[in-house]
Design an enzyme around this catalytic site. Sequence first.
Site, short mmCIF file in Angstrom:
data_model
loop_
_atom_site.label_atom_id
_atom_site.label_comp_id
_atom_site.label_asym_id
_atom_site.label_seq_id
_atom_site.Cartn_x
_atom_site.Cartn_y
_atom_site.Cartn_z
N CYS A 40 0.43 -0.89 -0.01
CA CYS A 40 -0.05 0.03 -0.14
C CYS A 40 0.95 1.07 -0.11
O CYS A 40 2.36 1.24 0.45
CB CYS A 40 -0.86 -0.14 1.29
SG CYS A 40 -1.96 1.01 1.43
N HIS A 62 0.56 -4.05 5.76
CA HIS A 62 -0.54 -4.07 6.79
C HIS A 62 -2.08 -4.41 6.11
O HIS A 62 -2.88 -4.40 6.44
CB HIS A 62 -0.70 -2.83 7.17
CG HIS A 62 -0.72 -1.84 5.75
ND1 HIS A 62 0.13 -0.84 5.55
CD2 HIS A 62 -1.59 -0.49 5.87
CE1 HIS A 62 -0.07 -0.01 4.75
NE2 HIS A 62 -1.80 -0.22 4.81
N GLU A 63 -1.06 -5.09 4.62
CA GLU A 63 -2.26 -5.01 3.92
C GLU A 63 -2.45 -6.58 3.57
O GLU A 63 -2.40 -7.81 2.62
CB GLU A 63 -2.61 -4.31 2.62
CG GLU A 63 -3.59 -4.73 2.17
CD GLU A 63 -3.85 -3.87 0.64
OE1 GLU A 63 -4.59 -2.94 0.55
OE2 GLU A 63 -3.12 -4.10 -0.36
N CYS A 98 -14.45 2.04 21.03
CA CYS A 98 -15.57 1.18 20.65
C CYS A 98 -17.08 1.34 21.14
O CYS A 98 -17.71 1.03 20.60
CB CYS A 98 -14.65 -0.62 21.13
SG CYS A 98 -13.64 -0.44 19.92
N CYS A 106 -10.61 2.16 18.32
CA CYS A 106 -10.16 1.40 19.14
C CYS A 106 -9.13 2.08 19.83
O CYS A 106 -8.59 2.27 19.19
CB CYS A 106 -10.54 0.06 18.90
SG CYS A 106 -10.07 -0.73 19.81
N CYS A 169 -6.86 -3.47 3.40
CA CYS A 169 -6.66 -1.94 4.01
C CYS A 169 -7.58 -1.62 2.30
O CYS A 169 -8.29 -0.79 2.56
CB CYS A 169 -4.98 -1.24 3.71
SG CYS A 169 -4.96 0.40 4.02
N ARG A 370 -2.45 -2.70 -8.04
CA ARG A 370 -1.92 -3.26 -6.23
C ARG A 370 -1.05 -3.91 -6.83
O ARG A 370 -1.11 -4.70 -7.93
CB ARG A 370 -3.29 -3.48 -6.03
CG ARG A 370 -3.21 -3.80 -4.16
CD ARG A 370 -2.10 -2.93 -3.78
NE ARG A 370 -2.92 -2.04 -2.61
CZ ARG A 370 -2.62 -0.82 -2.10
NH1 ARG A 370 -2.28 0.16 -3.39
NH2 ARG A 370 -3.34 -0.11 -1.16
N1 LIG Z 1 -7.21 7.53 5.60
C1 LIG Z 1 -6.73 5.37 4.89
O1 LIG Z 1 -7.18 4.78 6.07
C2 LIG Z 1 -5.92 5.70 4.05
C3 LIG Z 1 -5.89 4.34 4.10
C4 LIG Z 1 -5.05 3.88 2.99
C5 LIG Z 1 -4.65 4.46 1.92
N2 LIG Z 1 -4.42 6.15 2.54
C6 LIG Z 1 -4.00 6.88 1.94
O2 LIG Z 1 -4.15 7.55 0.23
C7 LIG Z 1 -4.10 8.33 -0.61
C8 LIG Z 1 -4.28 7.30 -2.01
O3 LIG Z 1 -3.46 6.21 -1.91
P1 LIG Z 1 -3.29 5.36 -3.75
O4 LIG Z 1 -2.60 3.78 -3.05
O5 LIG Z 1 -4.64 5.86 -3.91
O6 LIG Z 1 -2.40 6.18 -4.00
P2 LIG Z 1 -2.23 5.90 -5.58
O7 LIG Z 1 -0.48 6.86 -5.65
O8 LIG Z 1 -1.97 4.84 -6.10
O9 LIG Z 1 -3.15 6.60 -7.44
C9 LIG Z 1 -2.97 8.32 -6.24
C10 LIG Z 1 -3.52 8.94 -7.76
O10 LIG Z 1 -3.89 10.18 -7.64
C11 LIG Z 1 -3.52 11.10 -8.90
N3 LIG Z 1 -2.94 12.59 -8.34
C12 LIG Z 1 -2.20 12.82 -8.19
N4 LIG Z 1 -2.17 14.09 -7.54
C13 LIG Z 1 -3.36 14.61 -8.42
C14 LIG Z 1 -4.07 15.81 -8.57
N5 LIG Z 1 -3.10 16.83 -8.59
N6 LIG Z 1 -5.30 15.95 -9.47
C15 LIG Z 1 -5.47 14.62 -9.53
N7 LIG Z 1 -5.50 13.48 -8.95
C16 LIG Z 1 -3.67 13.38 -8.34
C17 LIG Z 1 -2.46 10.01 -9.55
O11 LIG Z 1 -1.93 10.26 -10.82
C18 LIG Z 1 -3.21 8.32 -9.20
O12 LIG Z 1 -3.74 8.00 -9.60
C19 LIG Z 1 -2.31 7.69 -0.46
O13 LIG Z 1 -2.34 9.55 0.20
C20 LIG Z 1 -2.28 6.68 1.58
O14 LIG Z 1 -1.35 7.24 1.66
C21 LIG Z 1 -5.44 6.51 3.28
ZN LIG Z 2 -2.96 1.32 3.31
ZN LIG Z 3 -11.89 -0.58 21.37
#
Ligand SMILES: NC(=O)c1ccc[n+]([C@@H]2O[C@H](COP(=O)([O-])OP(=O)(O)OC[C@H]3O[C@@H](n4cnc5c(N)ncnc54)[C@H](O)[C@@H]3O)[C@@H](O)[C@H]2O)c1
Ligand SMILES: [Zn+2]
Ligand SMILES: [Zn+2]
Length: 375
Positions: A40, A62-63, A98, A106, A169, A370
């Site tokens: 991830c 973590h996935e 929770c 949690c 994830c 992925r």
């Molecule tokens: N909140 C959560 O629980 C959680 C869980 C997992 C991942 N994340 C986060 O989510 C985000 C996305 O993860 P991902 O694996 O999909 O990443 P990724 O790199 O696969 O995808 C990101 C996409 O955004 C596009 N992009 C970049 N800049 C841009 C812009 N200015 N305008 C439009 N599009 C743009 C890229 O071209 C790409 O397709 C990361 O920051 C990651 O850390 C959060």
């Molecule tokens: Zn993740």
């Molecule tokens: Zn809990």
Amino acid sequence: MDVRAAVAVQAGKPLEIMTVQLEGPRAGEVLVEVKATGICHTDEFTLSGADPEGIFPAILGHEGAGIVVDVGPGVTSLKKGDHVIPLYTPECRSCPSCLSRKTNLCTAIRATQGQGLMPDGTSRFSIGKDKIFHYMGCSTFANYTVLPEIALAKVNPDAPFDKICYIGCGVTTGIGAVINTAKVEIGATAIVFGLGGIGLNVIQGLRLAGADMIIGVDLNNDKKEWGTRFGMTHFVNPKEVDGDIVPYLVNMTKRGADQIGGADYTFDCTGNTKVMRQALEASHRGWGKSVVIGVAGAGQEISTRPFQLVTGRTWMGTAFGGARGRTDVPKIVDWYMEGKIEIDPMITHTMPLEDINKGFDLMHEGKSIRSVVIY
Ligand SMILES: NC(=O)c1ccc[n+]([C@@H]2O[C@H](COP(=O)([O-])OP(=O)(O)OC[C@H]3O[C@@H](n4cnc5c(N)ncnc54)[C@H](O)[C@@H]3O)[C@@H](O)[C@H]2O)c1
Ligand SMILES: [Zn+2]
Ligand SMILES: [Zn+2]
């Protein structure tokens, strides 16, 4: 016991494949044989050194998905042979968070998890005399790992590990953001910024929830085909729009007699704080909800004019899609088995542990949705 692991020895360096020692499960803990793990963006965030909470040396990942091979004293909900998905957001069902029913965050093991340790304050991984830290309470970049019982979801044993690991994830984060956090209703309009491994799952979550108009925004035109595959109805590349993208999107979403425009729901899946602002401001006056999913770099801040909120927009965020892991993850696995959601086409690459760094390279190059390591 000896286990094979990809160790993050130091920030900014490739992972090193080595044999490390793993202690068996203590009270309330479970030993899991990891069968598959996704890579991830958050692993990459930590490995790069951008994560202020990153601790090294550590076993990232973590996935995952795997099988219970041993349980420590006092474990009652799992037994040898159960198929499980590790949860970086555990669900103890007894802490104030929770019990509140208002959050999935949690707090039972939060402090030690953040320090890369098991709940008793020690690590199970070592190499010689040196300890190796756990990561997000999971450490799935090892073929065996130890987790607290409350951080494992028991899932359908017929489900394939190399697909359902992604539910640990990305899938749950994207679909959960739609269903649990935004609570999208049938007929809604939505805009998804960033069509990567998270954004595409937001799109399929919107399709599942019955949204009418699903606009995807990405700088990479290859993502148009990807988004369409999972239910996106319109695609916008900001580089191909003259001027500010916000009025362009507001104009696209104009519906009804008042012609105000703006989407009912918007999602940031980029981690870029400028995009987070665009997402908020492209949501509808009076009721628009904008959900931050992307993780921004250390020290970055978001800003907007308070007027945007005064006029009824809501800025919110989500971790693990607001999912209560032990309760919700088994259901998402069932949705996959019933064909309600898709996973297979998003897993663009698989590799053995020895090639895990290639998975990170593919992510950097934007070539994968992925990558999954199969043990
Ligand atoms: N909140 C959560 O629980 C959680 C869980 C997992 C991942 N994340 C986060 O989510 C985000 C996305 O993860 P991902 O694996 O999909 O990443 P990724 O790199 O696969 O995808 C990101 C996409 O955004 C596009 N992009 C970049 N800049 C841009 C812009 N200015 N305008 C439009 N599009 C743009 C890229 O071209 C790409 O397709 C990361 O920051 C990651 O850390 C959060
Ligand atoms: Zn993740
Ligand atoms: Zn809990």
